[in-house]
Motif scaffolding. Sequence first.
Motif, mmCIF file in Angstrom:
data_model
loop_
_atom_site.group_PDB
_atom_site.id
_atom_site.type_symbol
_atom_site.label_atom_id
_atom_site.label_comp_id
_atom_site.label_asym_id
_atom_site.label_seq_id
_atom_site.Cartn_x
_atom_site.Cartn_y
_atom_site.Cartn_z
ATOM 1 N N THR A 29 15.441 52.695 48.855
ATOM 2 C CA THR A 29 16.459 52.992 49.862
ATOM 3 C C THR A 29 17.290 51.758 50.196
ATOM 4 O OG1 THR A 29 14.849 52.431 51.551
ATOM 5 C CG2 THR A 29 15.041 54.768 50.998
ATOM 6 N N CYS A 30 16.951 50.624 49.611
ATOM 7 C CA CYS A 30 17.559 49.368 50.051
ATOM 8 C C CYS A 30 18.914 49.131 49.370
ATOM 9 C CB CYS A 30 16.614 48.205 49.750
ATOM 10 S SG CYS A 30 17.333 46.614 50.182
ATOM 11 N N PRO A 31 19.965 48.972 50.162
ATOM 12 C CA PRO A 31 21.279 48.741 49.552
ATOM 13 C C PRO A 31 21.355 47.398 48.829
ATOM 14 C CG PRO A 31 21.389 48.454 51.937
ATOM 15 C CD PRO A 31 20.023 48.993 51.631
ATOM 16 N N VAL A 32 20.603 46.432 49.323
ATOM 17 C CA VAL A 32 20.630 45.117 48.662
ATOM 18 C C VAL A 32 19.995 45.243 47.271
ATOM 19 C CG1 VAL A 32 19.867 42.721 48.807
ATOM 20 C CG2 VAL A 32 20.571 43.933 50.875
ATOM 21 N N TRP A 33 18.899 45.987 47.204
ATOM 22 C CA TRP A 33 18.272 46.233 45.906
ATOM 23 C C TRP A 33 19.241 47.008 44.998
ATOM 24 C CZ3 TRP A 33 14.571 45.455 42.421
ATOM 25 C CH2 TRP A 33 14.390 46.417 41.413
ATOM 26 N N THR A 42 14.342 41.926 48.727
ATOM 27 C CA THR A 42 14.007 43.144 49.469
ATOM 28 C C THR A 42 12.893 42.878 50.486
ATOM 29 O OG1 THR A 42 12.246 43.842 47.976
ATOM 30 C CG2 THR A 42 14.496 44.472 47.365
ATOM 31 N N ALA A 43 12.644 43.884 51.323
ATOM 32 C CA ALA A 43 11.587 43.733 52.335
ATOM 33 C C ALA A 43 10.233 43.508 51.668
ATOM 34 C CB ALA A 43 11.539 44.978 53.206
ATOM 35 N N GLY A 44 9.974 44.259 50.587
ATOM 36 C CA GLY A 44 8.716 44.088 49.870
ATOM 37 C C GLY A 44 8.607 42.674 49.309
ATOM 38 N N GLY A 45 9.715 42.170 48.780
ATOM 39 C CA GLY A 45 9.733 40.809 48.230
ATOM 40 C C GLY A 45 9.397 39.789 49.308
ATOM 41 N N ARG A 46 10.022 39.944 50.475
ATOM 42 C CA ARG A 46 9.767 38.984 51.562
ATOM 43 C C ARG A 46 8.301 39.058 52.005
ATOM 44 N NH1 ARG A 46 14.951 40.580 52.413
ATOM 45 N NH2 ARG A 46 14.715 42.217 53.981
ATOM 46 N N SER A 47 7.783 40.279 52.074
ATOM 47 C CA SER A 47 6.382 40.424 52.499
ATOM 48 C C SER A 47 5.456 39.741 51.505
ATOM 49 C CB SER A 47 5.997 41.900 52.576
ATOM 50 O OG SER A 47 6.826 42.570 53.475
ATOM 51 N N ALA A 65 20.309 38.107 53.108
ATOM 52 C CA ALA A 65 20.921 39.208 52.353
ATOM 53 C C ALA A 65 20.775 40.558 53.048
ATOM 54 C CB ALA A 65 20.299 39.297 50.959
ATOM 55 N N CYS A 66 19.720 40.706 53.836
ATOM 56 C CA CYS A 66 19.391 42.007 54.447
ATOM 57 C C CYS A 66 20.472 42.426 55.448
ATOM 58 C CB CYS A 66 18.042 41.855 55.157
ATOM 59 S SG CYS A 66 17.555 43.287 56.102
ATOM 60 N N VAL A 67 20.862 43.709 55.406
ATOM 61 C CA VAL A 67 21.855 44.198 56.372
ATOM 62 C C VAL A 67 21.201 44.928 57.552
ATOM 63 C CG1 VAL A 67 23.725 44.333 54.676
ATOM 64 C CG2 VAL A 67 22.314 46.359 55.113
ATOM 65 N N LEU A 68 19.890 44.862 57.609
ATOM 66 C CA LEU A 68 19.115 45.430 58.725
ATOM 67 C C LEU A 68 19.421 46.908 58.972
ATOM 68 C CD1 LEU A 68 18.988 42.457 61.247
ATOM 69 C CD2 LEU A 68 17.098 43.445 59.982
ATOM 70 N N CYS A 69 19.606 47.633 57.890
ATOM 71 C CA CYS A 69 19.872 49.066 58.038
ATOM 72 C C CYS A 69 18.607 49.825 58.426
ATOM 73 C CB CYS A 69 20.419 49.632 56.733
ATOM 74 S SG CYS A 69 19.222 49.611 55.396
ATOM 75 N N GLY A 70 17.450 49.237 58.156
ATOM 76 C CA GLY A 70 16.183 49.844 58.580
ATOM 77 C C GLY A 70 15.668 50.941 57.663
ATOM 78 N N ALA A 71 16.362 51.200 56.559
ATOM 79 C CA ALA A 71 15.931 52.288 55.665
ATOM 80 C C ALA A 71 14.533 52.007 55.118
ATOM 81 C CB ALA A 71 16.927 52.454 54.531
ATOM 82 N N CYS A 72 14.256 50.746 54.828
ATOM 83 C CA CYS A 72 12.954 50.391 54.261
ATOM 84 C C CYS A 72 11.836 50.656 55.268
ATOM 85 C CB CYS A 72 12.946 48.932 53.826
ATOM 86 S SG CYS A 72 13.533 47.803 55.086
ATOM 87 N N ALA A 73 12.116 50.367 56.533
ATOM 88 C CA ALA A 73 11.084 50.565 57.561
ATOM 89 C C ALA A 73 10.745 52.044 57.674
ATOM 90 C CB ALA A 73 11.573 50.036 58.905
#
Lengths: 330, 516
Positions: A29-33, A42-47, A65-73
């Motif tokens: 769901t990540c637009p950056v990905w 991505t969030a997974g990468g940062r984790s 890079a993250c746009v904080l759209c929250g889709a990943c959460a």
Amino acid sequence: MNTTDMETSNRGAGSGYEKCTGCAVCTLTCPVWHQTRDIILTAGGRSRVLQSGGTPEEMRESITACVLCGACAAVCPAGVDTVALTTELRAALAARAPRGSFSGGGKPSAKLFFPGAALRGNGELLRRAASLLETDGFTLFDDAGLSELAGEMETGGRPEPEELKNFIHSMSGVTEIAAADGFLHRYLRQWLPAVRVSGLGEALLRKREIKNALKAGDLYIIETRGYHAAHTRLVTFYDRMRLETGCGLNTSLQRAAIPTGAASRQTVGRLDTAEQARWILHKRRPARIVAESVEDLEVFKRTPESPEVIHIAELARIPQSELAGTRDER
Amino acid sequence: MTTANISSTDILDHVAPDSLKGIPRRQTNPARWNGGSWGAFTDALRSQNIEICEKKQTCRVYAVDSGGLASGLPHGVALARSAEQISAILKQAQLHRVPVTVKGGGLTTEGESVAFGGLQLDMRAMNRVLSVDAKNMTVRAQAGIYWHTLGEVLRRDGLDYLSAPLNMTSSVGGTLSVGGIDINSPRLGCSADQAVSLQVVTPTGEIKECSESENPELFERVLLGYGQFGVITEASMRIRKFTPLTMHYFYYGSLREAMEDLQLLVRGDAADYCGILTVLDKAVNLLVAFDSDERERAFFSGWRGRLRGHGQLGFALRMTWHYALRPWRIGEALYLLGRKRALEPAFKPEHHLEKNKIVDRTVVFSNSVWKFWGGKRMVIPDLATSAEKFVEAIERGNAVCRKYFPRYTLYCVGIKLSGRRERYELSCIPPDAEGFAYGCEFEPILGGEDYSREYLQAFKNEIYDIGVEMKTSYYRFGGMMKGYIRRVFGDELVEKHLAMKRAADPAMILNPDVIF
Ligand SMILES: Cc1cc2nc3c(=O)[nH]c(=O)nc-3n(C[C@H](O)[C@H](O)[C@H](O)COP(=O)(O)OP(=O)(O)OC[C@H]3O[C@@H](n4cnc5c(N)ncnc54)[C@H](O)[C@@H]3O)c2cc1C
Ligand code: SF4
Ligand code: SF4
């Protein structure tokens, strides 16, 4: 590792990043990905970087890079609070002093409408939205200070505790807030747990005249940050709305909302909002686009593939005489 | 000592035929490549503008696969960008004898996609759909694409792929390399059998198109080839119209009866989708699903009466009676009840239902798989058998699960074979399977328990031993369990494939530690 490294690498702890399994579901769901295909961004990468002892400094590119759209959460099966993860890491990088005054003003009322910076910048749409909500008992609130705070929190700032207390105190008696800036939703819910917080779209869609004005050929663009902040509830709300009206949504197969990324206040971002709009429109031929947020509205208006693009507040006919006065100019 | 001084056999053929005999079988990672020629390799690539990331924090993100038990560290990572870039990488890798380990979704659990030194090639950066041919019902996509992303793009045209793992983040290339099993595999076969043609970069860097009519040997080697004979960079696959589906569950108290009924349905092509999912071996769920109302009606008129499974109410009554007579097993009863309460809504979320049909089943299943079975460590040994051996092998596997874990799940499906294919040789398809093969995953629910690696490995060994004794195959085939390959298939067959590998990959650099 020096003390600063130790301190900074502890950041993100409130997000539960240690639970990340590396399943990569968040990438879907990540637009950056979508635009970079780089797992590190991505969030997974940062984790995973944090899990293996990485520091915020080593992840600077990813964090910004993250746009904080929250889709990943919304889709993370392990329940990592990926938005908190990014904002905490940004705070670690920024190491800024907390922000002072941000309480706003307006007529005291149980139901408040926080228009947010983008809508405040568009007088016509602001008057329309305020008029529509006014009939449901909402009072327009001067949230300029809060918008500034939101901007700072998005880039690594945080509220000064005493000021936060004042703000919370100033909201006593408030039962409901409709806030156009979806970024604020999670914080408003944390600060004001007894208050019902909804987005502008949700608040307006409760009005029959708005819902009835949506048509089968419409593509409805959900404001992503607010949607993902209450995904479990809103996924059903919007799905019902889709079935009732027949309109399309900017959602993915996972029922996350595909963001344009335009609401991001992070200036070093690398997201191409036009590419996101093209992906949302890929193989879709809507007769009209209806956007909840002014930021998305502007992106689609700039996209050559777009048909007519309107804001949700433009769905209802409001006679000029009944438009809310000039509250935005007060 | 640099790798240049020793023969490739010494470095890479370290699992001798009897290497597991007489020594306690422990989970072992291959030795890490010593990195001798890494500098020259990366210099050569950088001079061709190929980006290699050597940052420690990046390499560490690639340290494990979904199993979380095999741990390696690449010297560097390259994001796959094009067949030409991969060709250049492989040519230099041959020259400098640098191992290249390909990773798609990385959903292997035995370390097959983990790089123990050398270069990790992350295929996921090649994830575009290149063309959709709705007339001939085929799609051409870059091979690093997730099945989910492919599904997302196809859905905009009202289309869908045929079958893929119930896991959104497995890649097309990785899946075609290992098999790919879905609950519609009893009808449509494994994912690898959907491939119409492939673009492959061979281990020596040639870019070749292959299909049944063009370079057919390469096609047969690469499908189910575990990345030994080339990197799949593009794939053309058959597709179909998207349909929401209706799903029904039948509940069994007996695993054997459920397996026999599954085989009945598979043989009779009675359902569009079917499979078994269990909670322990107490609540055994046979699920069937249909793409059309006609097929559903035909099932209820022709097949339902022959199944021994119960509906929900009938099964609940039986279970109540069963546990009322065995009050000392109240803990187990409560676990079953709790699991049912958690799983049921997750498998039927309101927002994935339209007119009582499930829309986007892979999303629903995959979310549940990760939520209820996922974790940082995933131990999922499996067996792939012929129809005749299925019931016995799975009953034996079930007994092993019971011995080791209080909580576990079995997931069984049938796989339709598409005749006799060269690609099935030395693969997850058992050599004695005719018409259909059957697979079962044995998945303990590890929860918060801190099982030692030795304990988990002993469990896996016992499952894999069943395969050796019964001469079956395994769905997860290679990596840390590759020692079993020789034991199951015998030296002659493995030597034959090893000779083919040596001919195709003289420096033995491509996915070196996976099979041989
Ligand atoms: C939670 C979970 C659920 C699963 N469910 C299922 C299921 O329902 N059905 C099923 O079939 N499997 C299932 N699996 C197993 C897994 O999905 C398959 O192994 C998967 O299809 C592999 O795809 P991948 O992209 O993850 O491949 P990887 O793990 O990345 O790679 C698999 C192998 O192929 C090689 N490889 C990868 N990409 C390429 C390429 N482009 N060219 C050549 N070689 C390549 C790798 O080196 C490796 O040896 C599951 C696994 C997990 C962890
Ligand atoms: S979805 Fe959650 S658990 Fe999976 S990789 Fe992303 S952050 Fe980690
Ligand atoms: S918040 Fe949005 S942009 Fe940031 S990592 Fe999650 S999905 Fe990607």
